[in-house]
Design a protein around this motif. Structure first.
Motif: not given
Length: 100
Positions: A20-22, A40-43, A79-80
């Motif tokens: 998911f992009d910011p 894995l990264r972001g939230a 993002g996520a």
């Protein structure tokens, strides 16, 4: 953006990396089948229709039951990136919040 790792998300069971992009928000919706997510990264930001928003950060897991009405989005700055899998095909059915 989704990259299938195994199975086929158009017909059922599958596993994939999803990004998911910011700023990307999926409006109020349901999935027919359970979706299991490991960030894995972001939230990954999860907000059920009738409940509190939950921030699922890197290294955390969430299971979204089939039929659960919710909004989903990524962290506004990062993002996520997450691994998702489901025992059935992927669908996203937008729900009109005015209809009961």
């Amino acid at each position: 953006k989704k990259m299938i790792l195994w199975g086929n998300d158009n017909v059922g069971p599958y596993g994939a990396f999803t990004k998911f992009d910011p700023g990307v928000t999926n409006p109020l919706h349901i999935h027919t089948h359970e979706v299991r997510i490991v960030v894995l990264r972001g939230a990954y930001i999860y907000k059920p229709q009738n409940g509190a928003e939950r921030r699922v950060g890197a290294g955390s897991y969430i299971s979204i039951p089939g039929g659960d009405v919710h909004v989903s989005r990524g962290d506004p700055k990062e993002g996520a990136l997450f691994y998702e899998e489901s025992p059935g095909k992927f669908d996203l059915k937008v729900v009109d919040p005015r209809k009961k």
